[in-house]
Scaffold this motif. Structure first.
Motif, PDB file in Angstrom:
ATOM      1  N   PHE A  66      -0.037  38.880  -8.617  1.00 47.77           N
ATOM      2  CA  PHE A  66       0.279  37.476  -8.919  1.00 47.77           C
ATOM      3  C   PHE A  66       1.786  37.242  -8.923  1.00 47.77           C
ATOM      4  N   ARG A  67       2.546  38.208  -9.498  1.00 47.56           N
ATOM      5  CA  ARG A  67       4.003  38.080  -9.485  1.00 47.56           C
ATOM      6  C   ARG A  67       4.544  38.126  -8.064  1.00 47.56           C
ATOM      7  N   LYS A  96      -6.247  44.895 -14.500  1.00 48.00           N
ATOM      8  CA  LYS A  96      -5.471  43.750 -14.972  1.00 48.00           C
ATOM      9  C   LYS A  96      -4.014  43.861 -14.563  1.00 48.00           C
ATOM     10  N   GLU A  97      -3.443  45.068 -14.644  1.00 47.31           N
ATOM     11  CA  GLU A  97      -2.053  45.254 -14.247  1.00 47.31           C
ATOM     12  C   GLU A  97      -1.871  45.028 -12.758  1.00 47.31           C
TER      13      GLU A  97
END
Length: 853
Positions: A269-270, A262-263
């Motif tokens: 995504f960032r 998830k991280e």
């Protein structure tokens, strides 16, 4: 021709070609000249075809190119670039393909074309993809014009000129950007190193500065090189630092346990969001920076060919103003063929007319303010707002107000075309720049009869001179007060008129000691005499000719007759309409004239009427209403009739309706006992001299009997009878009248009435005819006489300022005041104004200044 005349460059082929060209017919030479004009102004042909296509189609697809013309092509210096013409060509081709694609019948909106083709807010109609015949004709003509212009540019070598100029001017910037991009590519090893600042720094914005000397240019270039070297060293240092940090991070990653899935997804995504943001800003700047650079160069040009086309822009606005006034109904909901005078006469101001007039007048005032302030930036902003605002109003708001498409509104199309001419002139003014000096009125540039009469006509327009003077004072830098400013303007206008008359005297001198020619005396004096006589006798001539020459026959629409006994219920009521009102034919008219042969008064009256002015009304003898009198009133009425000592009045009234209603009542007294008892069913009685056979129906008063047509001044006789009908439904009573001695022998029991209708003035001249003779004398003749008297009197008081032999020095003094005002010498403006005032206060000095040289 110069080469042919020079023997050193003599060429037989050129000489033969010149002779062949000169020997062609004039029609062919005219065609050659028109073609050369077309070639020289091929871009104007393209603009015209694009605007015409948009006027016919009126859709969002065709809206783009007209806006680009007024905000890009016409503002480009010295001419539109290749990029614009390629954009126009490609856009036209794409529009043709899109329109062709949406002509297929399987689209839902193409199944009800007849129902939706006239709806202005139907989406396919707004976009321009509706199915219709000839959907692509004007687009093909537009594409043909664009290709023709491209061929002209290629023939003259102007098609690739912009690319060469851009490549040479941007060569240095391209090398710098390539070097920076290479260093950036080496320093960026992963997506984590995506930097928003770097992407923004890669776009360089260059704004031109005014170079006053070569040394300034060389110093700026050396400073730019030093800046680039420092910038590159800073980037290299930053690159080494980032490399060292990345190696340290790589060693530290081994000691940290692996991140969760998830991280990692959030981190990616960032990174993608940062990259997308950087890409969006980069593309936005790539679009914004050239547009800003274009308008910056337009407002701050290196050179400009100053011109003044404000007069033409003002004339275009004036034409638009006239179109609004005379075609205001086209900007409203209903397209009734009305005029503004009829609406204003009813104290009604149409909303569409009010909005359009205020907008048009407001734009004219703002345009005048920008012209006086000479601000190109304000003109550019005004042009952008006006282009978008007018197109939004005409193609999106107006169709909803009028409930019809723009292509079906001819007046709106004409208004838009004239406004496009204004946009073109405004763009030309922006491209060339405002003039540095605005001196006086444009009509005062030359001294002849044309300028003199135009200038005096300009001053006769109500409030125009005053409004112009106040606006000039508000938006011009000056030390004069408003009253002093108006004083200078009035003196300048008066001196200009005198200058025109003095120049005309020089062109057409009058020798001394010679009497005036008869042509001048009878031409000018005779015309004034005729004019004054016409003014004096205008009301009489107008009122007599308006009805006899241009009058319209006012035929009756309804004729009614009512007979009343005393004050009781009417005993007889009947009206004649439509088929019962017959026009008198020629035979009947001749019969009527023949019956009055030898009667001078009657024939004189009949001379004023024709057969079309006479109407024969045939009224039914039986009353159209029952006699519903109450028994007590019936008994009282019988007692009144039996009383021979008192008078019992019979009232016969008639009503004639045409444009208005006229009513006339005539009493008959001393009537004997003729009413039958209730037991009697039928009885006749003759009433003598109670029926007016001839009625005159004027347009402005009550209808009256015609005494000239009565024989021995006696009216006609009629018979009266009461009919009683007894049935199961009850007793019904009504009265029956019959006329004796009928002229046209109408069969049965009936009444004849011959009506003479006066002619009325036509509706277009009704506002004058309504005043009457006395009203015209009071409102027109006396007012004009007052102005004429002022012209012929009081001349002795103005001799000092009117009879000036030479006004050149005073005219030069006024122009000097205008000139020093424009150059900013405000103290000198005050001194020159004081000198002008002193000149008009001192008669002796005025005589010295106005002597012939």
């Amino acid at each position: 021709s110069v080469l042919i005349n020079h023997r050193m460059f003599h060429d037989d082929e050129l000489e033969e070609s010149e002779k062949f060209y000169v020997g062609q017919p004039r029609v062919l030479l005219l065609i050659y000249a028109l073609y050369n004009t077309l070639v020289a102004r091929s871009e104007m042909v393209c603009y015209f075809v694009i605007i015409l296509n948009h006027m016919i189609s009126a859709s969002m697809i065709t809206l783009v190119l007209p806006i680009l013309i007024f905000l890009w092509a016409m503002l480009s210096v010295p001419r539109p670039s290749k990029r614009f013409w390629m954009t126009a060509i490609v856009y036209t081709e794409v529009a043709i393909v899109i329109k062709y694609f949406f002509q297929f019948g399987f689209f839902p909106w193409n199944k009800h074309v007849d129902y939706t083709k006239d709806k202005p807010y139907h989406p396919p109609n707004i976009i321009g993809i509706e199915k219709k015949e000839g959907y692509v004709h004007y687009d093909l003509v537009q594409l043909l014009a664009l290709f023709f212009h491209r061929s002209i540019l290629k023939c003259h070598g102007l098609w690739d000129e912009d690319e060469k100029g851009d490549s040479s001017s941007n060569k240095e910037d391209t090398d710098d950007e390539l070097s920076l991009a290479g260093g950036r590519r080496d320093s960026s090893a992963s997506l984590k190193s995506v930097n928003l600042a770097a992407s923004v720094e890669s776009i360089h914005v260059h704004f031109p500065e005014q170079q006053t000397a070569i040394r300034r240019k060389s110093s700026s270039s050396t400073s730019q090189l030093s800046h680039r070297s420092s910038f590159s060293s800073h980037r290299s240092k930053r690159g080494s630092t980032s490399t060292r940090n990345s190696s340290q991070k790589g060693s530290s990653v081994l000691s940290i346990k692996q991140k969760s899935r998830k991280e990692l997804l959030m981190e990616k995504f960032r990174e993608q969001m940062i990259k997308a943001k950087a890409f969006t800003i980069k593309k936005t700047l790539q679009v914004y920076v050239p547009i800003r650079q274009f308008f910056y160069n337009l407002i701050h040009p290196d050179y400009s060919a100053v011109t003044d086309v404000y007069v033409l822009m003002f004339l275009a606005d004036t034409v638009d103003f006239i179109i609004i006034v005379f075609g205001f109904w086209a900007f409203g909901k209903h397209s009734a063929a009305a005029d503004i005078t009829s609406s204003l006469s009813e104290d009604q101001v149409p909303e569409a007319f009010l909005v359009m007039v205020l907008i048009q007048f407001g734009t004219m005032v703002v345009d005048r303010a920008l012209y006086l302030k000479k601000t190109v930036m304000g003109k550019v902003i005004f042009q952008v707002i006006l282009v978008f605002g007018i197109h939004f109003w005409m193609f999106f708001i107006l169709p909803g107000v009028t409930e019809r498409k723009f292509s079906q509104n001819t007046v709106a199309q004409l208004w838009y075309f004239v406004k496009c001419v204004y946009f073109g002139l405004s763009a030309y003014q922006i491209r060339c720049g405002y003039p540095t000096r605005v001196l006086g009125n444009f009509l005062t540039k030359s001294y002849n009869y044309v300028n003199l009469f135009l200038f005096q006509g300009f001053r006769l327009v109500p409030f125009l001179t005053e409004l112009r003077a106040v606006m000039d004072w508000v938006w011009t830098d000056t030390t004069l007060s408003l009253s002093s400013w108006i004083c200078v303007e009035d003196i300048y206008a008066h001196i200009f008129i005198l200058k025109c008359w003095r120049e005309s005297e020089k062109r057409y001198p009058q020798p001394r000691g010679q009497k005036k020619k008869k042509v001048v005396k009878y031409g000018m004096g005779g015309m004034i005499i005729v004019l004054l006589i016409c003014i004096v006798w205008f009301p009489l001539l107008f009122m007599s000719l308006i009805k006899s020459v241009a009058g319209i026959t006012n035929k009756p629409l309804d004729v009614s007759i009512t007979i009343t006994l005393g004050g009781y219920q009417p005993i007889f009521t009947m009206s004649a309409q439509q088929s019962q009102l017959k026009d008198l034919n020629q035979t009947g008219f001749n019969t009527l004239l023949g019956s009055y042969r030898g009667n001078t008064a009657a024939l004189q009256f009949l001379e004023g009427y024709g057969k079309e002015d006479i109407t024969l009304a045939d009224l039914e003898g039986n009353s159209n209403s029952l006699w519903t009198i109450s028994p007590p009133s019936r008994e009282k009425m019988i007692q009144g009739l039996l009383d021979f000592s008192s008078e019992f009045t019979v009232v016969l009234s008639w009503t004639i309706q045409s444009c208005c209603t006229q009513t006339r009542a005539h009493p008959v007294t001393k009537v004997g006992c003729w009413l039958l008892p209730a037991s009697c069913q039928l009885g006749f009685l003759t009433l003598g001299e109670v029926y007016p056979y001839y009625i005159k129906a004027p347009s402005d008063s009550l209808a009256k009997p015609i005494k000239q047509l009565l024989k021995d001044c006696k009216w006609k006789n009629i018979t009266v009878s009461l009919v009683k009908n007894v049935s199961d439904e009850g007793v019904r009573e009504w009265w029956v009248l019959n006329q004796l001695e009928k002229t046209f022998k109408t069969s049965g029991e009936s009444l004849e009435l011959i009506i003479f209708s006066d002619k009325v003035s036509p509706p277009s001249l009704g506002f004058l005819a309504g005043y009457g003779i006395m009203g015209l004398y009071a409102s027109v003749v006396l007012v004009i006489g007052k102005f004429v008297r002022e012209f012929f009197s009081g001349i002795s008081h103005s001799i000092m300022f009117e009879e000036l032999p030479n006004v050149d020095r005073i005219l030069k003094l006024c122009t000097d005041i205008f000139l020093v005002r424009e150059t900013g010498e405000l103290e000198l403006e005050e001194d020159l104004y004081a000198k002008l005032i002193f000149l008009y206060r001192s008669p002796e000095t005025m005589i010295k200044w106005t002597r012939e040289k």
